[in-house]
Motif scaffolding. Structure first.
Motif, PDB file in Angstrom:
ATOM      1  N   ILE A 932       0.837  -1.199   0.000  1.00  0.00           N
ATOM      2  CA  ILE A 932       0.000   0.000   0.000  1.00  0.00           C
ATOM      3  C   ILE A 932       0.876   1.255   0.000  1.00  0.00           C
ATOM      4  CG2 ILE A 932      -1.640   1.333   1.382  1.00  0.00           C
ATOM      5  CD1 ILE A 932      -2.850  -1.300   2.308  1.00  0.00           C
ATOM      6  N   PHE A 933       1.946   1.231   0.781  1.00  0.00           N
ATOM      7  CA  PHE A 933       2.853   2.384   0.841  1.00  0.00           C
ATOM      8  C   PHE A 933       3.499   2.636  -0.515  1.00  0.00           C
ATOM      9  CE2 PHE A 933       7.319   3.729   1.370  1.00  0.00           C
ATOM     10  CZ  PHE A 933       7.090   5.019   1.807  1.00  0.00           C
ATOM     11  N   VAL A 934       4.019   1.595  -1.136  1.00  0.00           N
ATOM     12  CA  VAL A 934       4.670   1.756  -2.445  1.00  0.00           C
ATOM     13  C   VAL A 934       3.665   2.277  -3.471  1.00  0.00           C
ATOM     14  CG1 VAL A 934       5.775   0.525  -4.344  1.00  0.00           C
ATOM     15  CG2 VAL A 934       6.451   0.038  -1.995  1.00  0.00           C
ATOM     16  N   ALA A 935       2.481   1.686  -3.498  1.00  0.00           N
ATOM     17  CA  ALA A 935       1.462   2.144  -4.455  1.00  0.00           C
ATOM     18  C   ALA A 935       1.073   3.593  -4.195  1.00  0.00           C
ATOM     19  CB  ALA A 935       0.231   1.241  -4.372  1.00  0.00           C
ATOM     20  N   SER A 936       0.979   3.968  -2.921  1.00  0.00           N
ATOM     21  CA  SER A 936       0.601   5.347  -2.598  1.00  0.00           C
ATOM     22  C   SER A 936       1.676   6.332  -3.037  1.00  0.00           C
ATOM     23  CB  SER A 936       0.354   5.475  -1.089  1.00  0.00           C
ATOM     24  OG  SER A 936      -0.704   4.642  -0.663  1.00  0.00           O
ATOM     25  N   VAL A 937       2.943   5.986  -2.805  1.00  0.00           N
ATOM     26  CA  VAL A 937       4.025   6.876  -3.227  1.00  0.00           C
ATOM     27  C   VAL A 937       4.036   7.032  -4.743  1.00  0.00           C
ATOM     28  CG1 VAL A 937       6.531   7.167  -3.300  1.00  0.00           C
ATOM     29  CG2 VAL A 937       5.423   6.385  -1.204  1.00  0.00           C
ATOM     30  N   ILE A 938       3.770   5.947  -5.445  1.00  0.00           N
ATOM     31  CA  ILE A 938       3.709   6.025  -6.916  1.00  0.00           C
ATOM     32  C   ILE A 938       2.560   6.918  -7.351  1.00  0.00           C
ATOM     33  CG2 ILE A 938       3.250   4.688  -9.004  1.00  0.00           C
ATOM     34  CD1 ILE A 938       4.736   2.351  -7.700  1.00  0.00           C
ATOM     35  N   MET A 939       1.401   6.752  -6.740  1.00  0.00           N
ATOM     36  CA  MET A 939       0.240   7.536  -7.153  1.00  0.00           C
ATOM     37  C   MET A 939       0.374   8.996  -6.748  1.00  0.00           C
ATOM     38  SD  MET A 939      -1.389   5.474  -8.883  1.00  0.00           S
ATOM     39  CE  MET A 939      -2.601   6.717  -9.295  1.00  0.00           C
ATOM     40  N   MET A 940       1.129   9.280  -5.702  1.00  0.00           N
ATOM     41  CA  MET A 940       1.305  10.670  -5.285  1.00  0.00           C
ATOM     42  C   MET A 940       1.900  11.525  -6.396  1.00  0.00           C
ATOM     43  SD  MET A 940       2.695  10.223  -1.373  1.00  0.00           S
ATOM     44  CE  MET A 940       3.520  11.809  -1.443  1.00  0.00           C
ATOM     45  N   GLN A 941       2.656  10.909  -7.291  1.00  0.00           N
ATOM     46  CA  GLN A 941       3.266  11.654  -8.389  1.00  0.00           C
ATOM     47  C   GLN A 941       2.232  12.200  -9.361  1.00  0.00           C
ATOM     48  OE1 GLN A 941       6.938   9.457  -9.929  1.00  0.00           O
ATOM     49  NE2 GLN A 941       5.942   7.844  -8.755  1.00  0.00           N
ATOM     50  N   TYR A 942       1.034  11.651  -9.308  1.00  0.00           N
ATOM     51  CA  TYR A 942       0.001  12.043 -10.266  1.00  0.00           C
ATOM     52  C   TYR A 942      -1.051  12.965  -9.646  1.00  0.00           C
ATOM     53  CZ  TYR A 942       2.112   8.169 -12.784  1.00  0.00           C
ATOM     54  OH  TYR A 942       3.016   7.346 -13.399  1.00  0.00           O
ATOM     55  N   ILE A 943      -0.798  13.446  -8.435  1.00  0.00           N
ATOM     56  CA  ILE A 943      -1.716  14.415  -7.837  1.00  0.00           C
ATOM     57  C   ILE A 943      -1.603  15.726  -8.609  1.00  0.00           C
ATOM     58  CG2 ILE A 943      -2.255  15.767  -5.786  1.00  0.00           C
ATOM     59  CD1 ILE A 943      -1.276  13.502  -4.081  1.00  0.00           C
ATOM     60  N   GLU A 944      -2.722  16.270  -9.016  1.00  0.00           N
ATOM     61  CA  GLU A 944      -2.735  17.527  -9.743  1.00  0.00           C
ATOM     62  C   GLU A 944      -3.053  18.681  -8.793  1.00  0.00           C
ATOM     63  OE1 GLU A 944      -5.438  17.202 -12.978  1.00  0.00           O
ATOM     64  OE2 GLU A 944      -4.254  15.701 -14.050  1.00  0.00           O
ATOM     65  N   LEU A 945      -2.669  19.862  -9.216  1.00  0.00           N
ATOM     66  CA  LEU A 945      -2.938  21.056  -8.427  1.00  0.00           C
ATOM     67  C   LEU A 945      -4.160  21.773  -8.983  1.00  0.00           C
ATOM     68  CD1 LEU A 945       0.695  22.503  -8.104  1.00  0.00           C
ATOM     69  CD2 LEU A 945      -0.440  20.847  -6.639  1.00  0.00           C
ATOM     70  N   GLY A 946      -4.866  22.493  -8.111  1.00  0.00           N
ATOM     71  CA  GLY A 946      -5.983  23.306  -8.583  1.00  0.00           C
ATOM     72  C   GLY A 946      -7.261  23.029  -7.822  1.00  0.00           C
ATOM     73  N   LEU A 947      -8.236  23.855  -8.106  1.00  0.00           N
ATOM     74  CA  LEU A 947      -9.579  23.702  -7.544  1.00  0.00           C
ATOM     75  C   LEU A 947     -10.559  24.279  -8.548  1.00  0.00           C
ATOM     76  CD1 LEU A 947     -11.574  23.019  -5.308  1.00  0.00           C
ATOM     77  CD2 LEU A 947     -11.131  25.252  -4.302  1.00  0.00           C
ATOM     78  N   ASP A 948     -11.246  23.395  -9.255  1.00  0.00           N
ATOM     79  CA  ASP A 948     -12.224  23.832 -10.248  1.00  0.00           C
ATOM     80  C   ASP A 948     -13.340  24.587  -9.541  1.00  0.00           C
ATOM     81  OD1 ASP A 948     -14.060  24.171 -12.266  1.00  0.00           O
ATOM     82  OD2 ASP A 948     -13.767  22.177 -13.114  1.00  0.00           O
ATOM     83  N   GLN A 949     -13.521  25.846  -9.933  1.00  0.00           N
ATOM     84  CA  GLN A 949     -14.498  26.671  -9.225  1.00  0.00           C
ATOM     85  C   GLN A 949     -15.927  26.154  -9.398  1.00  0.00           C
ATOM     86  OE1 GLN A 949     -14.107  30.597 -10.846  1.00  0.00           O
ATOM     87  NE2 GLN A 949     -13.836  29.857 -12.920  1.00  0.00           N
ATOM     88  N   ARG A 950     -16.170  25.316 -10.388  1.00  0.00           N
ATOM     89  CA  ARG A 950     -17.499  24.733 -10.554  1.00  0.00           C
ATOM     90  C   ARG A 950     -17.873  23.829  -9.386  1.00  0.00           C
ATOM     91  NH1 ARG A 950     -16.545  23.397 -16.868  1.00  0.00           N
ATOM     92  NH2 ARG A 950     -14.471  23.207 -16.012  1.00  0.00           N
ATOM     93  N   LEU A 951     -16.866  23.262  -8.722  1.00  0.00           N
ATOM     94  CA  LEU A 951     -17.150  22.369  -7.597  1.00  0.00           C
ATOM     95  C   LEU A 951     -17.751  23.115  -6.419  1.00  0.00           C
ATOM     96  CD1 LEU A 951     -13.933  20.156  -7.604  1.00  0.00           C
ATOM     97  CD2 LEU A 951     -16.148  19.672  -8.651  1.00  0.00           C
ATOM     98  N   ALA A 952     -17.449  24.404  -6.325  1.00  0.00           N
ATOM     99  CA  ALA A 952     -17.960  25.181  -5.202  1.00  0.00           C
ATOM    100  C   ALA A 952     -19.385  25.650  -5.421  1.00  0.00           C
ATOM    101  CB  ALA A 952     -17.049  26.386  -4.950  1.00  0.00           C
ATOM    102  N   LEU A 953     -19.956  25.330  -6.573  1.00  0.00           N
ATOM    103  CA  LEU A 953     -21.288  25.818  -6.912  1.00  0.00           C
ATOM    104  C   LEU A 953     -22.330  24.728  -6.704  1.00  0.00           C
ATOM    105  CD1 LEU A 953     -20.318  27.557 -10.266  1.00  0.00           C
ATOM    106  CD2 LEU A 953     -20.724  28.696  -8.090  1.00  0.00           C
ATOM    107  N   PRO A 954     -23.587  25.121  -6.473  1.00  0.00           N
ATOM    108  CA  PRO A 954     -24.658  24.116  -6.460  1.00  0.00           C
ATOM    109  C   PRO A 954     -24.733  23.431  -7.817  1.00  0.00           C
ATOM    110  CG  PRO A 954     -25.432  26.219  -5.579  1.00  0.00           C
ATOM    111  CD  PRO A 954     -24.079  26.475  -6.169  1.00  0.00           C
ATOM    112  N   SER A 955     -25.101  22.173  -7.810  1.00  0.00           N
ATOM    113  CA  SER A 955     -25.126  21.423  -9.062  1.00  0.00           C
ATOM    114  C   SER A 955     -26.106  22.003 -10.075  1.00  0.00           C
ATOM    115  CB  SER A 955     -25.482  19.957  -8.782  1.00  0.00           C
ATOM    116  OG  SER A 955     -26.718  19.864  -8.088  1.00  0.00           O
ATOM    117  N   ASP A 956     -27.142  22.715  -9.602  1.00  0.00           N
ATOM    118  CA  ASP A 956     -28.129  23.290 -10.511  1.00  0.00           C
ATOM    119  C   ASP A 956     -27.906  24.783 -10.741  1.00  0.00           C
ATOM    120  OD1 ASP A 956     -28.721  24.057  -7.971  1.00  0.00           O
ATOM    121  OD2 ASP A 956     -30.870  23.670  -8.100  1.00  0.00           O
TER     122      ASP A 956
END
Length: 1386
Positions: A932-956
Motif C-alpha cells: 500500500i505504501f509503495v502504491a501510494s508513493v507512486i500515485m502521489m506523483q500524479y496528484i494535480e494542483l488546482g480547484l475547479d471553481q465549478r465544484l464550489a457551486l450548487p449542481s443546478d
C-alpha cells in the motif's frame, strides 16, 4: 523597377472621371496612351509620396491622383510605419499601380462603367503581380503589430489574410472603405503581351534603414532566448523511473522476505525435531517429580538487574521465557521495579488528584469551568465571517497580493466583465428550417447566426442598455467602462457592435455581406464599434469551424459571446453603483434564460460580477442541511452506543428478553402441572402478558452522558470561536463546516475511552464485585469502608503501605484483596489511567494543528488556530466537567434510576457479572501495508494542483453551464500586464530598456522579450502581441504622421487640438534638430518627455491618427504629479486560452518566469499581473507548504509521543505509522480525482491529527502494560505480544467506536450532498482518511509494536485486576507466589 523604353511605355488608366455615386470616390479613366512628364509641382508631390523611383521620367497619374494616394497612405501610416520594409513595399505596390509609366504591361482594364458625370470610368482591372514580389510584400507586413489592439496590422490592411493571395484579394476587392474599383489578381497563365510587376521586395530582416524592422514587427530578427529549463523526465515504458525503482525494490523486498521466511522455517523445524528427541528423555522425569519447578517470585526475570549473572542466566533459561504478561506488575514495591518513568508516575498522580477533585465536587467543577467558558464566549461580539476570496486564500504578505494592490493603486482595479454566451437551443429545429443561413455544424450543434437571432438579440441589447437598477435607477451608461473616444461609448463586445449596435440599416439580405466583411477585416471603418476599437472575431464568436483549407467559417459559429465591461474602482461609492446595476442585470438575464428558448430558440448562459459570490454562498446554505444531518447522525450514534458496555451483567439483552417472552407467551393459555411451591422456578421462564424488559435498557443507557459529551464538543468549538474572534481572527466557511467534524472525531473517542474504562473499574470494584472470602460480605459493602480503602489504593498515595506489601504471612492470596471502591474513587482511578493517554493525543494534535498556522494562506492559518483551540479546550472540558458528569451518571446507575428520567427508580434485580474475554500473519500484514505504501508513493506523483471553481457551486447553478460554455467557446485568454516600476523612462537608458521598435533599444528589452516569448507560446502562454506604450508614443511623435502630434505654428509650446485647422498647426517634430529618427536620437527626455507623454495620453485616437494613446494606454502609464515622472507603466498582452486548472497554474508560473528573466537582463523591476494570479499564487508554494506543514507535524508527533511515552523507539513507530496513513490518503487522492489545494491541504493536516488519535491511545496502553523486560530479553517477543493484546482489549473498542464508526456514520450521510465540493473534498477524502487511519492504527501499529516496540513500564501501584486478568488468561506460570499444592493440583 525595370523600365521599358519610352516608345514601349504605355498607360492603362489615368486621371479621374467622376464618381459612382454622390458619396462615392473618384474613379480612374481608361487611358490607352503614353505616360506624361509631370510638371515640377506634380513631380515634388510624386517624390514625397512615392519616393526616389519617380525622380525622373513620365508617369501615368495626375497630381490629384498622387495627392489622393498620399491621403490614403496616411490612413495606414500609423499602422505600418514602424516597419520600413512593409511601409515601402506598400507604397511601391500602389505607386506602381497608379503612376508607373509601364502600367499597361501589368494592368489590363477588363470593364468600364458610366459615372455620375456621364463619363466612362474603369470598373475592373486585372493586375498581374509576380509571385516573388507578392510573397515578399505579404511577408514583410504579416507580422507588423498594432499594439493598441494587441493585434496585427494585417487585420486592418489585409483583412487578417493568412497568405499572399488572400492579402492581394482583400486589397483589390471593391468596397466603400477600400478600393473604388475591382482589382483582380489572376493566377492563371499570363498572356504573352503582359509582363508581371515583379520588383525585388524589401525584406524586414535586411540591414538597410529603408527595410530593417524591429523584433516586434519582424520575428526573424528577434534575439534567440535561452531555452526554458524543463525538469528532466525519466520514463521506463509507461511509468516513471522513480515508480519503476519503487516497484523493483518492493518486489525484491518481498522476494527476500519469502526466502528468509523459508530459510527460517526450515531451520526452526530442524531445531524442533532435535529438541523433541531431547525432551522425550526429560519429560518422564518431570512427571515423576511434580515439585520440580523451583519456588520463586514470579517476575524474577524482570528483576534480573538486581541478581547476579548466574541467577539471571538460570532464571532466564528456566522460567523467564515462559513468564506470562504482567509478571512484574504484581510487585508493589517501586524500589524493586526495574523500569519506572517519573513523568508517567507524576501524570498518573496528577490526573488522579484532578479526577478525585472533579468527582468529589462536581457542581463546583461545573460552576468554575463553565464560568471560564462563558468568559471565552464573550468574544462572539467580535465574530466576523471572511468571504472575500482574496483575503481568504491569499496571504497579506503574498507577493501576488501586494502586486495586485500596487496595480490597483497605480492603474485602477481591473474591469468587471459581464459575459453572456448565446447558443442555439436544441429545440429550435423549426427556426433552423425557416432560416437558410442557420445550419448544422458538425452534424449536431446548430449555428447560432441568423437574421432572426440577431434581431432578437438586438432587442435584448436595447433593453439591457435601458435597464435600471433598484433603488437608485442606475443604467449601463452610469457604470460602463468608456475609453474616452466618445462621451457615451460604452465597451460592449458583441457581434452587433460590427453593425453600430443595431440593425436599422440592414435587412435579411444585406447583413451577411457586412458580417463577412467585418469578420475578415475587423479594422474596417464600417465595422468599428462605438468605442472605436477593432473587435477581432475570436472575441465575439465561439465554436468557429474551418473548411478543408483551414479557413474559418465565421458564419457557422456555434456561439455568440457578448461582454459588457463595467468599470471598477477603489471608491466604495463607485463600486456600490456597479454592484447594484449588476444585480439588476443578473435578475434580467435569469428571466431571459427561461424565456429565450421558447421565444427565439436560443440558450443563454451568463455570469455577472455578483454571480460567483452569490452562488457560492447559496451552495453553502444548501450544504448546511446535509452537514447538520450528518452531525445529528453522529450524535445519535454516540449517544446510543456509549452505554452499550455498561450493563456488563448476565441479564438478558433486549433481543433475548423478547425471544424468551415470545417462547413463554403460549403457556399463558395452558394449565401447569407443577406447583409453584414445590419447586424453585426461574422467574424469566414464567409466561407474561407483556415482555420482561431488562432494566439495563433503561438504567444502563448513557444517552444523557453521551449527549453531554457531544455538547462539550460544541461548547469547545464555540469557546474557540469566541476566543479567536476576540483576538481578531475571522471565521471562514471551511472552519464552520469542518471544525465540528474534526473536534467530534478527535474528541468523542476520549469520551468512549473514559466511559469504557469506568465500566471496567465498575466490573472490578463496583457494587457487584465479589466480596473477599476472608471477610464478611458486608465488610466492603458500604461506602464508608470503600472510602477507607481508596486512599491506600490511590496512585496519589502509593508511598503508603500497599495491600500487597509483605505482612509476614506466606499464604496471602487474591481472596484477601479489597475489591469495592466508592464511585468517586473509581472515577478518579479511571482518569488516572486514561488521563495521560488523553494528554498525549491532545498535545500531539494541538501541536500538529497549531503548526498549520505557519501556512501563509489565511483560510488554512485560521483553520489551524481554531482547530488547535477547539481540540485543546475539548480535552480540558473532558478531564474536568465530563469527569464530574460521569460521577453523577454513575451514581444514577447504581441507584437504578432511568437514564434521561432520573426521578424514576426501578427495583433492583440480581445480576451476576460476566468475566472479561479472555508469525505468518505478521508477515502478511507487513507485506500488504508495504505494498500500500509503495502504491501510494507512486500515485502521489500524479496528484494535480488546482480547484475547479465549478465544484464550489450548487449542481443546478446557472454558473455551471456558463463555465462549461466558456471552456468550450471562449477563444481568448485573460489579459496579462507586465508592470515596470521606477524604470526612469524619462532618460534614454530607461527608454532603451523598455522599447522595441527602435534600433538602439536593448536586445532583450521589455518589448522585445515579450515578443520573443510570444513566438514560443507553448512555454510562455502568451498568444497576442504586447501593447508597447513607449513605441506607440514615439511613433505618435513621428512628423510623417501629420495629424498626430501637432503644435501651434506661432507658439510651438501649445498643442493643437483635433479641431484646430491644419493651416495653423504643424507636426511637433517637424523642425526639430536632430530630427526624429529610429535611433532615438533627439527624441524627448526629462521634463519634455513627460509633457509630450501627458498630451499623448489625453489624445483620443481617430481615423487620421490611430496612434493617439487615450483609449489604449490611458491607464497604462502612472505619472507622479509631484515629481513629474513616470512611476510605473505596464505592457498589456493576452494569455493563450486557458481551459483547465493546469493551464491557469502554468500560465502563472510562465508569466513570472518571463518577468524574472526581463528583470535579470535589464535590471528593471518587472512583475506580471493578471486577474487570476492572486488566486493561483498558492500553487506556486503549496507543495513546499504541504511538505513543511506535514514535516513539522510529524516532527512534533515524534517529540511529543517519545517524551510522553518514555520511549523513542515507540515514538518513532507511532510517527512512522502516522506518516504512512497520510501517505496513503495522498495516494488515494490521485486515484479519486482529488486535487491538491488549500482545502485538501487542510484535510491532510486533519489526517495527521486523526491518525495520531488512532495511534496514541493504543501506543500508550501498550507502553503501560509493560513488565519491564529488556527488548533483547529471550521472553521479550512473547511479552510484547501480550502487551499488545492487552492494549487492544483495553482501548481498541473505544478507538474503533469513538472514531471509525462515528465518522463513518457521518460520512454516509454526507454522501447525500448535491455539492461536488463536499462530495470530493470531504466525503471522498475523509472516508479515505477514516479507513486508512483505522487500518494503520488498529492493524499495522499493533503488529509493528509487537515486533519492535519499546520496553514498557509497569503500573506504579498494585492493582488486583492484573492478577485477575492473568488468572483468566491461563498463563503457563501463574503470576503469583505458587506453592507446591497448587502446582500439584494443576
Amino acid at each position: 523597377m525595370d523600365r521599358l523604353t519610352s516608345d514601349d511605355q504605355r498607360c492603362a488608366m489615368r486621371d479621374a472621371c467622376g464618381k459612382k455615386g454622390f458619396f462615392g470616390r473618384e474613379l480612374p479613366c481608361p487611358y490607352d496612351g503614353p505616360p506624361i512628364e509631370p510638371d515640377d509641382s506634380t513631380r515634388q508631390v510624386l517624390l514625397d509620396v512615392c519616393g526616389e523611383e519617380f525622380t525622373n521620367g513620365p508617369s501615368c497619374c495626375t497630381k490629384s491622383q498622387v495627392e489622393t494616394l498620399g491621403e490614403n497612405f496616411k490612413l495606414v501610416e500609423g499602422l505600418i510605419a514602424s516597419c520600413p520594409a512593409c511601409r515601402n513595399n506598400f507604397r511601391s505596390f500602389f505607386c506602381a499601380f497608379t503612376c508607373s509609366p509601364n502600367q499597361s504591361s501589368f494592368l489590363n482594364v477588363t470593364s468600364t462603367q458610366t459615372t455620375d458625370s456621364n463619363q466612362v470610368a474603369v470598373e475592373s482591372v486585372d493586375f498581374f503581380v509576380g509571385e516573388d514580389f507578392a510573397k515578399g510584400f505579404y511577408n514583410s507586413c504579416k507580422d507588423v503589430q498594432y499594439g493598441a489592439s494587441n493585434g496585427f496590422a494585417m487585420e486592418f490592411i489585409g483583412g487578417g489574410a493568412k497568405n499572399y493571395t488572400s492579402f492581394l484579394k482583400f486589397l483589390g476587392d471593391e468596397k466603400p472603405t477600400g478600393s473604388p474599383i475591382q482589382v483582380n489578381f489572376p493566377r492563371t497563365t499570363l498572356p504573352e503581351e503582359f509582363t508581371p510587376l515583379n520588383p525585388s521586395p524589401r525584406n524586414c530582416s535586411d540591414n538597410d534603414l529603408l527595410s530593417r524592422c524591429s523584433c516586434i514587427d519582424c520575428p526573424s530578427v528577434c534575439p534567440i532566448l535561452p531555452p526554458v529549463d524543463e525538469a528532466p523526465v525519466c520514463n521506463i515504458g509507461l511509468i516513471s523511473c522513480f515508480s519503476f525503482i519503487l516497484i523493483l525494490a518492493y518486489s525484491l523486498a518481498v522476494l527476500g522476505f519469502l526466502i528468509g521466511l523459508l530459510v527460517q522455517t526450515t531451520i526452526r523445524r530442524r531445531r524442533e525435531r532435535r529438541y523433541e528427541r531431547v525432551a522425550l528423555s526429560t519429560e518422564t522425569g518431570s512427571l515423576s517429580s511434580p515439585r520440580i519447578h523451583t519456588r520463586g517470585l514470579v517476575g524474577a526475570g524482570s528483576l534480573a538487574q538486581y541478581m547476579d549473572e548466574d541467577s539471571l542466566q538460570s532464571t532466564v533459561q528456566t522460567d523467564g521465557r515462559d513468564l506470562g504478561r504482567g509478571a512484574s506488575l504484581l510487585d508493589p514495591v517501586e524500589t524493586v521495579q526495574p523500569r519506572q518513568y517519573k513523568l508517567n508516575n507524576y501524570l498518573r498522580r496528577f490526573f488522579y488528584k484532578l479526577g478525585l477533585a472533579s468527582a468529589s465536587s462536581p457542581w463546583l467543577t461545573f460552576a468554575c469551568v463553565f464560568t471560564v467558558v462563558g468568559l471565552l464566549n464573550i468574544g462572539w461580539k467580535r465574530f466576523e465571517v471572511e468571504t472575500d476570496p482574496v483575503r481568504l486564500w491569499v496571504s497579506p504578505t503574498s507577493e501576488s497580493r501586494l502586486q495586485k494592490e500596487y496595480f490597483d493603486e497605480h492603474f485602477g482595479p481591473f474591469y468587471r466583465p459581464q459575459q453572456i454566451f448565446i447558443t442555439s437551443s436544441p429545440a429550435s429545429e423549426e427556426v433552423a428550417a425557416s432560416n437558410e443561413s442557420l445550419s448544422l455544424v458538425d452534424g449536431s450543434v446548430q449555428a447560432v447566426l441568423s437574421w432572426s437571432h440577431l434581431k432578437y438579440w438586438s432587442n435584448v441589447q436595447a433593453e439591457i442598455r435601458e435597464l435600471k437598477s433598484s433603488p437608485n435607477g442606475y443604467t449601463l451608461d452610469d457604470v460602463c467602462f468608456k475609453p474616452g473616444l466618445l462621451e457615451d461609448a460604452c465597451v460592449v463586445q458583441s457581434v452587433l457592435a460590427w453593425y453600430g449596435g443595431n440593425l436599422d440599416e440592414y435587412d435579411e439580405d444585406t447583413w451577411v455581406e457586412h458580417f463577412e466583411t467585418c469578420a475578415s477585416s475587423p479594422g474596417d471603418l464600417s465595422c468599428l464599434p462605438d468605442f472605436q476599437q477593432p473587435l477581432p472575431p475570436h472575441y465575439i464568436l465561439g465554436g468557429v469551424p474551418t473548411d478543408e483549407e483551414g479557413t474559418n467559417k465565421y458564419l457557422d459559429a456555434k456561439a455568440m459571446v457578448v461582454t459588457y465591461v463595467v468599470s471598477d474602482s477603489l471608491d466604495p461609492e463607485v463600486q456600490a453603483r456597479a454592484l447594484e446595476w449588476e444585480e439588476a442585470l443578473k435578475d434580467y438575464l435569469v428571466q431571459l434564460s427561461e424565456e429565450a428558448p421558447k421565444a427565439a430558440g436560443l440558450e443563454i448562459s451568463f455570469s455577472t460580477g455578483v454571480s460567483l459570490e452569490e452562488e457560492i454562498n447559496k451552495s453553502t446554505n444548501m450544504d448546511v442541511k446535509i452537514v447538520v444531518l450528518s452531525y445529528l447522525a453522529m450524535f445519535l450514534y454516540v449517544s446510543l452506543t456509549l452505554g452499550s458496555g455498561s450493563s456488563g451483567s448476565d441479564e438478558e439483552s433486549l433481543g433475548s428478553a423478547l425471544l424468551t417472552w415470545a417462547r413463554n407467551f403460549p403457556r399463558l393459555f395452558t394449565r401447569s402441572g407443577i406447583s409453584s411451591s414445590s419447586l424453585s422456578v426461574d422467574s424469566r421462564s414464567v409466561p407474561r402478558w407483556l415482555p420482561r424488559l431488562p432494566t439495563s435498557l433503561f438504567t444502563g443507557s448513557k444517552f444523557t452522558l453521551g449527549l453531554f459529551g457531544i455538547s462539550l464538543v460544541i461548547l469547545s468549538v464555540s469557546s474557540s470561536v469566541g476566543f479567536f474572534s476576540a483576538c481578531g481572527v475571522k471565521v471562514t466557511l471551511i472552519i464552520a463546516e469542518v471544525i465540528p467534524f474534526l473536534v467530534l472525531a478527535v474528541g468523542v473517542d476520549n469520551v468512549f475511552i473514559l466511559v469504557h474504562e469506568l465500566d471496567r473499574q465498575n466490573i472490578l470494584h463496583g457494587p457487584n464485585a465479589a466480596a473477599p472470602a476472608s471477610f464478611p460480605p458486608s465488610g466492603y459493602g458500604g461506602a464508608s469502608n470503600g472510602n477507607n480503602n481508596y486512599n491506600t489504593m490511590s496512585p496519589a498515595n502509593s508511598h503508603h503501605r500497599s495491600p500487597f506489601d509483605s505482612s509476614g504471612a506466606d499464604d496471602i492470596d487474591v481472596a484477601s484483596m479489597p475489591l469495592y471502591f466508592s464511585a468517586e474513587e473509581r472515577v478518579a482511578r479511571t482518569l488516572a489511567k486514561m488521563g495521560p493517554s488523553i494528554l498525549l493525543s491532545t498535545i500531539t494534535e494541538t501541536t500538529a494543528f497549531a503548526l498549520g498556522a505557519l501556512v501563509p494562506m489565511p483560510a488554512v492559518r485560521n483553520f489551524a488556530l481554531y482547530a488547535a483551540g477547539s481540540v485543546f479546550l475539548n480535552a480540558v472540558l473532558q478531564v474536568t466537567v465530563f469527569v464530574s458528569a460521569m460521577l453523577i451518571d454513575l451514581k444514577r446507575l447504581e441507584a437504578n434510576r432511568i437514564d434521561c428520567f432520573p426521578c424514576i427508580r426501578l427495583p433492583t434485580r440480581i445480576a451476576l457479572m460476566d468475566a472479561p474475554p479472555s508469525g505468518s500473519g505478521v508477515v502478511v500484514v507487513l507485506l500488504i501495508f508495504s505494498g500500500i505504501f509503495v502504491a501510494s508513493v507512486i500515485m502521489m506523483q500524479y496528484i494535480e494542483l488546482g480547484l475547479d471553481q465549478r465544484l464550489a457551486l450548487p449542481s443546478d447553478s446557472y454558473l455551471v453551464d456558463y463555465f462549461n460554455k466558456m471552456d468550450e467557446y471562449l477563444n481568448v485568454g485573460p489579459p496579462v500586464y507586465f508592470v515596470v516600476r521606477e524604470a526612469n523612462v524619462e532618460h534614454r537608458a530607461g527608454q532603451r530598456a523598455i522599447c522595441g521598435r527602435f534600433t538602439t533599444c536593448e536586445e532583450f528589452s521589455v518589448a522585445s522579450t515579450l515578443e520573443a516569448e510570444r513566438q514560443r507560446s507553448q512555454y510562455s502562454y502568451i498568444s497576442e502581441p504586447s501593447a508597447s506604450w513607449i513605441d506607440d508614443f514615439f511613433m505618435w511623435l513621428n512628423p510623417l504622421n501629420e495629424n498626430c502630434c501637432r503644435v501651434r505654428k506661432d507658439d510651438p509650446s501649445v498643442f493643437c487640438g483635433p479641431r484646430d485647422p491644419s493651416r495653423r498647426c504643424q507636426p511637433c517634430y517637424q523642425d526639430k534638430e536632430p530630427a526624429w529618427n529610429v535611433t532615438l536620437t533627439g527624441l524627448p527626455e526629462d521634463e519634455e518627455f513627460v509633457n509630450y507623454l501627458k498630451q499623448w495620453l489625453s489624445s483620443s485616437p481617430s481615423e487620421d491618427c490611430p496612434l493617439a494613446g487615450k483609449a489604449a494606454f490611458g491607464t497604462a502609464v502612472a505619472i507622479d504629479g509631484q515629481e513629474n515622472k513616470v512611476s510605473a507603466s505596464h505592457f498589456r498582452t493576452f494569455h493563450s486560452p486557458l481551459k483547465n486548472q493546469a493551464d491557469f497554474i502554468n500560465s502563472f508560473a510562465a508569466a513570472h518566469r518571463v518577468a524574472n528573466d526581463i528583470s535579470e537582463r535589464t535590471g528593471l523591476d518587472v512583475f506580471p499581473y493578471s486577474l487570476h494570479y492572486v488566486f493561483f499564487d498558492q500553487y506556486a508554494h503549496i507543495i513546499a507548504i504541504t511538505q513543511e506543514v506535514l514535516g513539522l507535524g510529524l516532527a512534533s508527533v515524534l517529540i511529543v509521543t517519545a517524551l510522553l511515552l518514555g520511549s523513542w523507539r515507540t515514538g518513532t513507530i507511532v510517527t512512522a505509522v502516522v506518516g504512512l496513513t497520510v501517505v496513503t490518503v495522498m495516494g488515494v487522492m490521485a486515484i479519486w480525482g482529488i486535487d491538491l489545494n488549500a482545502i485538501s491541504l487542510v484535510n491532510l493536516v486533519i489526517s495527521l491529527g486523526i491518525a495520531v488519535e488512532f495511534c496514541a491511545h493504543v501506543a500508550r496502553a501498550f507502553m503501560n502494560a509493560g513488565s519491564g523486560l529488556p527488548v533483547d530479553h529471550p521472553a521479550g517477543q512473547k511479552e510484547r505480544d501480550e502487551r499488545m493484546w492487552t492494549a487492544l482489549v483495553d482501548v481498541g473498542p473505544s478507538v474503533l467506536s469513538g472514531i471509525t464508526f462515528t465518522k463513518l456514520i457521518g460520512m454516509c450521510v454526507l454522501a447525500l450532498t448535491r455539492s461536488r465540493l463536499l462530495e470530493i473534498y470531504y466525503f471522498r477524502m475523509w472516508l479515505t482518511l477514516i479507513i486508512s487511519g483505522a487500518l494503520h492504527g488498529l492493524i499495522l501499529l499493533p503488529v509493528i509494536l509487537s515486533i519492535a516496540g519499546g520496553p514498557g513500564f509497569p503500573v506504579s501501584e498494585a492493582d488486583e485486576e492484573w492478577m485477575s486478568n492473568a488468572i483468566r488468561n491461563d498463563y503457563e506460570y501463574a503470576p503469583f507466589l505458587a506453592d507446591d499444592d497448587s502446582v500439584a493440583s494443576d
